[in-house]
Design a protein around this motif. Sequence first.
Motif, PDB file in Angstrom:
ATOM      1  N   ALA A  65      37.809  16.635  55.224  1.00  0.00           N
ATOM      2  CA  ALA A  65      38.174  15.214  55.167  1.00  0.00           C
ATOM      3  C   ALA A  65      37.732  14.535  53.869  1.00  0.00           C
ATOM      4  O   ALA A  65      37.850  13.312  53.732  1.00  0.00           O
ATOM      5  CB  ALA A  65      37.571  14.474  56.362  1.00  0.00           C
ATOM      6  N   ASN A  66      37.249  15.327  52.896  1.00  0.00           N
ATOM      7  CA  ASN A  66      36.761  14.716  51.642  1.00  0.00           C
ATOM      8  C   ASN A  66      37.801  13.780  51.019  1.00  0.00           C
ATOM      9  O   ASN A  66      37.509  12.619  50.718  1.00  0.00           O
ATOM     10  CB  ASN A  66      36.411  15.808  50.614  1.00  0.00           C
ATOM     11  N   LEU A  67      39.004  14.302  50.786  1.00  0.00           N
ATOM     12  CA  LEU A  67      39.987  13.519  50.028  1.00  0.00           C
ATOM     13  C   LEU A  67      40.494  12.333  50.824  1.00  0.00           C
ATOM     14  O   LEU A  67      40.667  11.235  50.275  1.00  0.00           O
ATOM     15  CB  LEU A  67      41.139  14.426  49.586  1.00  0.00           C
ATOM     16  N   ALA A  68      40.722  12.512  52.121  1.00  0.00           N
ATOM     17  CA  ALA A  68      41.204  11.396  52.947  1.00  0.00           C
ATOM     18  C   ALA A  68      40.173  10.265  52.976  1.00  0.00           C
ATOM     19  O   ALA A  68      40.526   9.087  52.859  1.00  0.00           O
ATOM     20  CB  ALA A  68      41.491  11.894  54.364  1.00  0.00           C
ATOM     21  N   LEU A  69      38.905  10.618  53.103  1.00  0.00           N
ATOM     22  CA  LEU A  69      37.857   9.583  53.165  1.00  0.00           C
ATOM     23  C   LEU A  69      37.638   8.945  51.789  1.00  0.00           C
ATOM     24  O   LEU A  69      37.363   7.749  51.690  1.00  0.00           O
ATOM     25  CB  LEU A  69      36.544  10.187  53.690  1.00  0.00           C
ATOM     26  N   LYS A  70      37.788   9.724  50.755  1.00  0.00           N
ATOM     27  CA  LYS A  70      37.654   9.167  49.408  1.00  0.00           C
ATOM     28  C   LYS A  70      38.799   8.186  49.124  1.00  0.00           C
ATOM     29  O   LYS A  70      38.596   7.109  48.568  1.00  0.00           O
ATOM     30  CB  LYS A  70      37.646  10.299  48.383  1.00  0.00           C
ATOM     31  N   ASP A  71      40.015   8.569  49.537  1.00  0.00           N
ATOM     32  CA  ASP A  71      41.181   7.684  49.394  1.00  0.00           C
ATOM     33  C   ASP A  71      40.963   6.367  50.117  1.00  0.00           C
ATOM     34  O   ASP A  71      41.251   5.296  49.609  1.00  0.00           O
ATOM     35  CB  ASP A  71      42.410   8.346  50.029  1.00  0.00           C
ATOM     36  N   ARG A  72      40.464   6.461  51.335  1.00  0.00           N
ATOM     37  CA  ARG A  72      40.357   5.290  52.190  1.00  0.00           C
ATOM     38  C   ARG A  72      39.228   4.354  51.742  1.00  0.00           C
ATOM     39  O   ARG A  72      39.373   3.142  51.776  1.00  0.00           O
ATOM     40  CB  ARG A  72      40.117   5.750  53.633  1.00  0.00           C
ATOM     41  N   PHE A  73      38.078   4.939  51.364  1.00  0.00           N
ATOM     42  CA  PHE A  73      36.879   4.130  51.109  1.00  0.00           C
ATOM     43  C   PHE A  73      36.441   4.121  49.644  1.00  0.00           C
ATOM     44  O   PHE A  73      35.541   3.363  49.288  1.00  0.00           O
ATOM     45  CB  PHE A  73      35.701   4.639  51.943  1.00  0.00           C
ATOM     46  N   GLY A  74      37.018   5.002  48.827  1.00  0.00           N
ATOM     47  CA  GLY A  74      36.479   5.155  47.470  1.00  0.00           C
ATOM     48  C   GLY A  74      35.079   5.736  47.465  1.00  0.00           C
ATOM     49  O   GLY A  74      34.290   5.485  46.545  1.00  0.00           O
ATOM     50  N   ALA A  75      34.756   6.511  48.488  1.00  0.00           N
ATOM     51  CA  ALA A  75      33.406   7.071  48.601  1.00  0.00           C
ATOM     52  C   ALA A  75      33.107   8.024  47.442  1.00  0.00           C
ATOM     53  O   ALA A  75      33.987   8.738  46.966  1.00  0.00           O
ATOM     54  CB  ALA A  75      33.268   7.828  49.927  1.00  0.00           C
ATOM     55  N   THR A  76      31.847   8.016  47.008  1.00  0.00           N
ATOM     56  CA  THR A  76      31.372   8.920  45.957  1.00  0.00           C
ATOM     57  C   THR A  76      30.944  10.240  46.592  1.00  0.00           C
ATOM     58  O   THR A  76      30.124  10.248  47.518  1.00  0.00           O
ATOM     59  CB  THR A  76      30.167   8.301  45.231  1.00  0.00           C
ATOM     60  N   ILE A  77      31.481  11.341  46.092  1.00  0.00           N
ATOM     61  CA  ILE A  77      31.170  12.652  46.671  1.00  0.00           C
ATOM     62  C   ILE A  77      30.187  13.380  45.772  1.00  0.00           C
ATOM     63  O   ILE A  77      30.434  13.596  44.590  1.00  0.00           O
ATOM     64  CB  ILE A  77      32.453  13.477  46.881  1.00  0.00           C
ATOM     65  N   ILE A  78      29.043  13.744  46.365  1.00  0.00           N
ATOM     66  CA  ILE A  78      27.965  14.443  45.663  1.00  0.00           C
ATOM     67  C   ILE A  78      27.859  15.836  46.265  1.00  0.00           C
ATOM     68  O   ILE A  78      27.754  15.963  47.500  1.00  0.00           O
ATOM     69  CB  ILE A  78      26.635  13.682  45.830  1.00  0.00           C
ATOM     70  N   GLY A  79      27.926  16.873  45.430  1.00  0.00           N
ATOM     71  CA  GLY A  79      27.940  18.216  46.005  1.00  0.00           C
ATOM     72  C   GLY A  79      27.444  19.280  45.041  1.00  0.00           C
ATOM     73  O   GLY A  79      26.995  18.981  43.929  1.00  0.00           O
ATOM     74  N   PRO A  80      27.546  20.545  45.466  1.00  0.00           N
ATOM     75  CA  PRO A  80      26.874  21.657  44.783  1.00  0.00           C
ATOM     76  C   PRO A  80      27.502  22.022  43.438  1.00  0.00           C
ATOM     77  O   PRO A  80      28.681  22.334  43.351  1.00  0.00           O
ATOM     78  CB  PRO A  80      27.016  22.816  45.776  1.00  0.00           C
ATOM     79  N   VAL A  81      26.669  22.044  42.412  1.00  0.00           N
ATOM     80  CA  VAL A  81      27.136  22.346  41.057  1.00  0.00           C
ATOM     81  C   VAL A  81      27.766  23.728  40.986  1.00  0.00           C
ATOM     82  O   VAL A  81      28.749  23.926  40.275  1.00  0.00           O
ATOM     83  CB  VAL A  81      25.981  22.185  40.037  1.00  0.00           C
ATOM     84  N   ARG A  92      29.986  14.037  41.600  1.00  0.00           N
ATOM     85  CA  ARG A  92      28.681  14.269  40.982  1.00  0.00           C
ATOM     86  C   ARG A  92      28.157  15.626  41.427  1.00  0.00           C
ATOM     87  O   ARG A  92      28.044  15.895  42.625  1.00  0.00           O
ATOM     88  CB  ARG A  92      27.721  13.163  41.408  1.00  0.00           C
ATOM     89  N   LYS A  93      27.838  16.481  40.433  1.00  0.00           N
ATOM     90  CA  LYS A  93      27.350  17.834  40.715  1.00  0.00           C
ATOM     91  C   LYS A  93      25.833  17.823  40.718  1.00  0.00           C
ATOM     92  O   LYS A  93      25.213  17.308  39.783  1.00  0.00           O
ATOM     93  CB  LYS A  93      27.820  18.801  39.628  1.00  0.00           C
ATOM     94  N   VAL A  94      25.241  18.424  41.741  1.00  0.00           N
ATOM     95  CA  VAL A  94      23.782  18.496  41.802  1.00  0.00           C
ATOM     96  C   VAL A  94      23.353  19.929  42.108  1.00  0.00           C
ATOM     97  O   VAL A  94      24.078  20.686  42.754  1.00  0.00           O
ATOM     98  CB  VAL A  94      23.198  17.531  42.865  1.00  0.00           C
ATOM     99  N   GLY A  95      22.167  20.285  41.618  1.00  0.00           N
ATOM    100  CA  GLY A  95      21.638  21.628  41.810  1.00  0.00           C
ATOM    101  C   GLY A  95      20.154  21.605  42.112  1.00  0.00           C
ATOM    102  O   GLY A  95      19.564  20.536  42.326  1.00  0.00           O
ATOM    103  N   ASP A  96      19.564  22.798  42.118  1.00  0.00           N
ATOM    104  CA  ASP A  96      18.194  22.962  42.580  1.00  0.00           C
ATOM    105  C   ASP A  96      17.218  22.071  41.811  1.00  0.00           C
ATOM    106  O   ASP A  96      17.220  22.034  40.584  1.00  0.00           O
ATOM    107  CB  ASP A  96      17.777  24.426  42.410  1.00  0.00           C
ATOM    108  N   GLY A  97      16.394  21.341  42.537  1.00  0.00           N
ATOM    109  CA  GLY A  97      15.379  20.492  41.922  1.00  0.00           C
ATOM    110  C   GLY A  97      15.869  19.114  41.531  1.00  0.00           C
ATOM    111  O   GLY A  97      15.066  18.274  41.120  1.00  0.00           O
ATOM    112  N   ASP A  98      17.167  18.884  41.616  1.00  0.00           N
ATOM    113  CA  ASP A  98      17.674  17.550  41.285  1.00  0.00           C
ATOM    114  C   ASP A  98      17.219  16.545  42.334  1.00  0.00           C
ATOM    115  O   ASP A  98      17.005  16.883  43.502  1.00  0.00           O
ATOM    116  CB  ASP A  98      19.208  17.534  41.238  1.00  0.00           C
ATOM    117  N   GLN A  99      17.059  15.300  41.877  1.00  0.00           N
ATOM    118  CA  GLN A  99      16.768  14.210  42.802  1.00  0.00           C
ATOM    119  C   GLN A  99      17.698  13.056  42.455  1.00  0.00           C
ATOM    120  O   GLN A  99      17.951  12.792  41.285  1.00  0.00           O
ATOM    121  CB  GLN A  99      15.311  13.762  42.680  1.00  0.00           C
ATOM    122  N   PHE A 100      18.258  12.424  43.478  1.00  0.00           N
ATOM    123  CA  PHE A 100      19.051  11.229  43.224  1.00  0.00           C
ATOM    124  C   PHE A 100      18.648  10.174  44.240  1.00  0.00           C
ATOM    125  O   PHE A 100      17.880  10.429  45.167  1.00  0.00           O
ATOM    126  CB  PHE A 100      20.560  11.544  43.256  1.00  0.00           C
TER     127      PHE A 100
END
Length: 256
Positions: A65-81, A92-100
């Motif tokens: 549902a990533n794209l449908a929810l992004k379309d509907r809400f403009g949600a920011t997707i943060i996931g594995p680099v 936004r790509k994140v990897g080991d040791g990252d903090q946001f």
Amino acid sequence: MATLDLDLFQCRTDNFGVLIHDPASGATASIDAPEEAPILDALARRGWTLTHIFTTHHHQDHVAANLALKDRFGATIIGPVHEADKIPGLDRKVGDGDQFDFAGHPVNVFETPGHTAGHICFFLPQDKLLFAADTLFALGCGRLFEGTPADMWASLRKLMSLPDDTAVYFGHEYTLTNARFSLTIDPANAALVQRVADIEALRASGGFTAPTTIGVERQTNPFLRPHDAGIRAHLGMQAATDDEVFAEIRKRKDHF
Ligand SMILES: [Zn+2]
């Protein structure tokens, strides 16, 4: 810092959906996006507006549902680099040791390869919340689609180092099967025997087994206990390494 509100619900057949919400700012994140309709229902029921999706890995039942929810809400997707090219709509790509930062709540990223090569888990240290997806389940761990037993054992050790009172949310309601399997590995563990009885009763009444805690899993989850003397004796593997015992337990579960 205000406490996060959390909503847990079923998606698809056995996936968990989870929303976390910061009341002060209104920020709301979906942990993975297994299915659009139940996520929309949960948002509507709570009166929340989706702002983020935290993606743990590329499997379809976590990103559908990533794209449908992004379309509907403009949600920011943060996931594995390391799976960036397989995550629909990734911002936004994140990897080991990252903090946001999520609405003033720090979020730490652990890479936990094994189930998939780039799988990540999200840990909120101030909230003592871990989103482990398909790496660590209640009384189980993910199947090894893209990694070795040694990869997964190293990943699980990272999660085991978190405080015992960390609440652990996971990707699937597989707990009853995991519970029955666990007894074939660690039948003399009194805490496990009691837990399995509790799980049987909870599932019979339709309750969810999430969340669990790191402490409970360390006591009862055979995949976190390859060093345990009772398990080793039961498997006849007293002289084996932890890697070897873990691999044997994982292999037995694959054929359970
Ligand atoms: Zn998966």
